[in-house]
Design a protein around this motif. Sequence first.
Motif, PDB file in Angstrom:
ATOM      1  N   ALA A 133      -7.343   4.003 -39.518  1.00  0.00           N
ATOM      2  CA  ALA A 133      -6.637   3.415 -40.668  1.00  0.00           C
ATOM      3  C   ALA A 133      -7.555   2.520 -41.500  1.00  0.00           C
ATOM      4  CB  ALA A 133      -5.428   2.622 -40.179  1.00  0.00           C
ATOM      5  N   GLY A 134      -8.830   2.450 -41.102  1.00  0.00           N
ATOM      6  CA  GLY A 134      -9.806   1.762 -41.958  1.00  0.00           C
ATOM      7  C   GLY A 134     -10.082   0.304 -41.641  1.00  0.00           C
ATOM      8  N   PHE A 135      -9.656  -0.184 -40.471  1.00  0.00           N
ATOM      9  CA  PHE A 135      -9.913  -1.594 -40.154  1.00  0.00           C
ATOM     10  C   PHE A 135     -11.259  -1.772 -39.450  1.00  0.00           C
ATOM     11  CE2 PHE A 135      -5.296  -1.455 -40.560  1.00  0.00           C
ATOM     12  CZ  PHE A 135      -5.080  -2.567 -41.355  1.00  0.00           C
ATOM     13  N   ASN A 136     -11.920  -2.868 -39.786  1.00  0.00           N
ATOM     14  CA  ASN A 136     -13.189  -3.218 -39.162  1.00  0.00           C
ATOM     15  C   ASN A 136     -13.495  -4.676 -39.532  1.00  0.00           C
ATOM     16  OD1 ASN A 136     -15.703  -3.109 -37.955  1.00  0.00           O
ATOM     17  ND2 ASN A 136     -16.689  -2.107 -39.682  1.00  0.00           N
ATOM     18  N   PRO A 137     -13.645  -5.557 -38.575  1.00  0.00           N
ATOM     19  CA  PRO A 137     -13.626  -5.377 -37.125  1.00  0.00           C
ATOM     20  C   PRO A 137     -12.202  -5.338 -36.565  1.00  0.00           C
ATOM     21  CG  PRO A 137     -13.936  -7.691 -37.621  1.00  0.00           C
ATOM     22  CD  PRO A 137     -13.895  -6.970 -38.938  1.00  0.00           C
ATOM     23  N   ILE A 138     -12.107  -4.940 -35.296  1.00  0.00           N
ATOM     24  CA  ILE A 138     -10.827  -5.012 -34.602  1.00  0.00           C
ATOM     25  C   ILE A 138     -10.958  -6.100 -33.543  1.00  0.00           C
ATOM     26  CG2 ILE A 138      -9.234  -3.741 -33.095  1.00  0.00           C
ATOM     27  CD1 ILE A 138     -10.425  -1.258 -34.875  1.00  0.00           C
ATOM     28  N   ILE A 139     -10.100  -7.096 -33.666  1.00  0.00           N
ATOM     29  CA  ILE A 139     -10.175  -8.259 -32.774  1.00  0.00           C
ATOM     30  C   ILE A 139      -9.124  -8.102 -31.683  1.00  0.00           C
ATOM     31  CG2 ILE A 139      -9.879 -10.771 -32.636  1.00  0.00           C
ATOM     32  CD1 ILE A 139     -10.665 -10.847 -35.662  1.00  0.00           C
ATOM     33  N   ILE A 140      -9.567  -8.221 -30.431  1.00  0.00           N
ATOM     34  CA  ILE A 140      -8.619  -8.133 -29.322  1.00  0.00           C
ATOM     35  C   ILE A 140      -8.475  -9.518 -28.734  1.00  0.00           C
ATOM     36  CG2 ILE A 140      -8.201  -7.119 -27.055  1.00  0.00           C
ATOM     37  CD1 ILE A 140     -10.304  -4.965 -28.035  1.00  0.00           C
ATOM     38  N   GLU A 141      -7.256  -9.996 -28.682  1.00  0.00           N
ATOM     39  CA  GLU A 141      -7.031 -11.315 -28.089  1.00  0.00           C
ATOM     40  C   GLU A 141      -6.363 -11.150 -26.737  1.00  0.00           C
ATOM     41  OE1 GLU A 141      -4.280 -15.247 -28.187  1.00  0.00           O
ATOM     42  OE2 GLU A 141      -3.947 -13.742 -29.731  1.00  0.00           O
ATOM     43  N   SER A 142      -6.888 -11.836 -25.716  1.00  0.00           N
ATOM     44  CA  SER A 142      -6.203 -11.730 -24.432  1.00  0.00           C
ATOM     45  C   SER A 142      -6.048 -13.088 -23.788  1.00  0.00           C
ATOM     46  CB  SER A 142      -6.979 -10.818 -23.489  1.00  0.00           C
ATOM     47  OG  SER A 142      -7.911 -11.589 -22.771  1.00  0.00           O
ATOM     48  N   VAL A 143      -5.011 -13.211 -23.002  1.00  0.00           N
ATOM     49  CA  VAL A 143      -4.778 -14.445 -22.260  1.00  0.00           C
ATOM     50  C   VAL A 143      -5.732 -14.464 -21.087  1.00  0.00           C
ATOM     51  CG1 VAL A 143      -3.111 -15.716 -20.896  1.00  0.00           C
ATOM     52  CG2 VAL A 143      -2.361 -14.445 -22.898  1.00  0.00           C
ATOM     53  N   GLY A 144      -6.368 -15.604 -20.859  1.00  0.00           N
ATOM     54  CA  GLY A 144      -7.372 -15.671 -19.793  1.00  0.00           C
ATOM     55  C   GLY A 144      -6.759 -15.422 -18.434  1.00  0.00           C
ATOM     56  N   ALA A 145      -6.818 -14.198 -17.973  1.00  0.00           N
ATOM     57  CA  ALA A 145      -6.247 -13.917 -16.656  1.00  0.00           C
ATOM     58  C   ALA A 145      -7.090 -12.892 -15.931  1.00  0.00           C
ATOM     59  CB  ALA A 145      -4.824 -13.401 -16.814  1.00  0.00           C
ATOM     60  N   GLY A 146      -8.210 -13.368 -15.407  1.00  0.00           N
ATOM     61  CA  GLY A 146      -9.038 -12.578 -14.501  1.00  0.00           C
ATOM     62  C   GLY A 146      -9.430 -11.189 -14.940  1.00  0.00           C
ATOM     63  N   GLN A 147      -8.789 -10.202 -14.333  1.00  0.00           N
ATOM     64  CA  GLN A 147      -9.212  -8.809 -14.464  1.00  0.00           C
ATOM     65  C   GLN A 147      -9.233  -8.319 -15.905  1.00  0.00           C
ATOM     66  OE1 GLN A 147     -10.591  -6.975 -12.062  1.00  0.00           O
ATOM     67  NE2 GLN A 147     -10.903  -5.503 -13.694  1.00  0.00           N
ATOM     68  N   THR A 148      -8.239  -8.736 -16.684  1.00  0.00           N
ATOM     69  CA  THR A 148      -8.171  -8.258 -18.074  1.00  0.00           C
ATOM     70  C   THR A 148      -9.426  -8.662 -18.837  1.00  0.00           C
ATOM     71  OG1 THR A 148      -5.835  -8.741 -17.907  1.00  0.00           O
ATOM     72  CG2 THR A 148      -6.610  -8.098 -20.059  1.00  0.00           C
ATOM     73  N   GLU A 149      -9.950  -9.849 -18.523  1.00  0.00           N
ATOM     74  CA  GLU A 149     -11.154 -10.345 -19.208  1.00  0.00           C
ATOM     75  C   GLU A 149     -12.300  -9.359 -19.072  1.00  0.00           C
ATOM     76  OE1 GLU A 149      -8.728 -12.853 -18.763  1.00  0.00           O
ATOM     77  OE2 GLU A 149      -9.415 -12.490 -20.782  1.00  0.00           O
ATOM     78  N   VAL A 150     -12.505  -8.921 -17.829  1.00  0.00           N
ATOM     79  CA  VAL A 150     -13.623  -8.022 -17.551  1.00  0.00           C
ATOM     80  C   VAL A 150     -13.415  -6.708 -18.291  1.00  0.00           C
ATOM     81  CG1 VAL A 150     -14.905  -6.873 -15.715  1.00  0.00           C
ATOM     82  CG2 VAL A 150     -13.912  -9.120 -15.319  1.00  0.00           C
ATOM     83  N   GLU A 151     -12.173  -6.245 -18.282  1.00  0.00           N
ATOM     84  CA  GLU A 151     -11.870  -5.000 -18.995  1.00  0.00           C
ATOM     85  C   GLU A 151     -12.173  -5.118 -20.472  1.00  0.00           C
ATOM     86  OE1 GLU A 151      -8.412  -2.438 -18.390  1.00  0.00           O
ATOM     87  OE2 GLU A 151      -7.784  -3.969 -16.986  1.00  0.00           O
ATOM     88  N   ILE A 152     -11.822  -6.298 -21.033  1.00  0.00           N
ATOM     89  CA  ILE A 152     -12.031  -6.478 -22.462  1.00  0.00           C
ATOM     90  C   ILE A 152     -13.518  -6.525 -22.772  1.00  0.00           C
ATOM     91  CG2 ILE A 152     -11.782  -8.175 -24.312  1.00  0.00           C
ATOM     92  CD1 ILE A 152      -8.901  -8.308 -23.456  1.00  0.00           C
ATOM     93  N   ALA A 153     -14.277  -7.201 -21.903  1.00  0.00           N
ATOM     94  CA  ALA A 153     -15.728  -7.257 -22.105  1.00  0.00           C
ATOM     95  C   ALA A 153     -16.314  -5.844 -22.078  1.00  0.00           C
ATOM     96  CB  ALA A 153     -16.369  -8.132 -21.045  1.00  0.00           C
TER      97      ALA A 153
END
Length: 305
Positions: A133-153
Amino acid sequence: MDLLSDLKKGKRGAIAKAITIVENDQKETRKILKKIFKDTGKSSIIGITGPAGAGKSSLINKTAISLKKLGSKPAVLAIDPTSHVTGGAILGDRVRMTESTDSGTYIRSIASRGATGAVSRSLRNSIRILEYAGFNPIIIESVGAGQTEVEIANIADITVVVFNPNTGDSIQTIKAGLTEIGDIYLVNKSDLPGTNQLFDAVRDFIGDSDRNPTILKTSVKKNAGISVFAKTLKDMMTIKKKFKEEKDLERFEAELKDIVLNNINEKVEEMMQSDKTFSNYLKKINSKKMDPFTAADKISKSIVK
């Protein structure tokens, strides 16, 4: 498929619909992705993470506006801890981001549903919808909760870790694993007392590492440091573009394994529910005629013919 042409034009209704499909309907998701895949993969992905209460939503709101002024077209995917009642995402984040929405930033909450791989799956494909759809950058916000952090990285090109002087245990938090993943570390709410100590601590613990991350201070309240942060992101997006190909290869490898294992899992689940073999072996274990390992080996052999 009108949905795709509306998506290409960046129409909000089409984006919302497509992301809902990605979250809930695997069959339809495949159809959409087959058509759009060629035109995805060009946007920068920025992951913003950190302890709850670090002020990420308000920060992202202001940063998106700054990025827009620098000529970018940002979109935000906020991963929310699932609301247990409805299974949908809690929309608190959206409320705090109305300002940037008004300026044309697309914001969407995704329920995390607690499953590790599931976050990655719906996230990867939601990102592709937004890229198409033409967006750049795409910002992902996550709540600091262990495993999700690593996935996001793993998914992000640039990872930003946000701290604030209020989270009393921030030094512990800093030590506890967020040290490896950040390209940028932000001390947010820098109008609060304790900011300088926290900034120094972050610099001492993290700044000396081989990766040499950037450490900045921001305050949404005083509108301080936001434009510097946005400019840093913009410059980093350019630098990271050079490494995008090798990073993409790693990501596709992870995704391909994920899909293959998922396919096999589904087949095995189906087989176990409908096949007599499984229940027969189960009875043998129950009556101690066979141990679980031997039974499992026999079942596995019958699947992998």
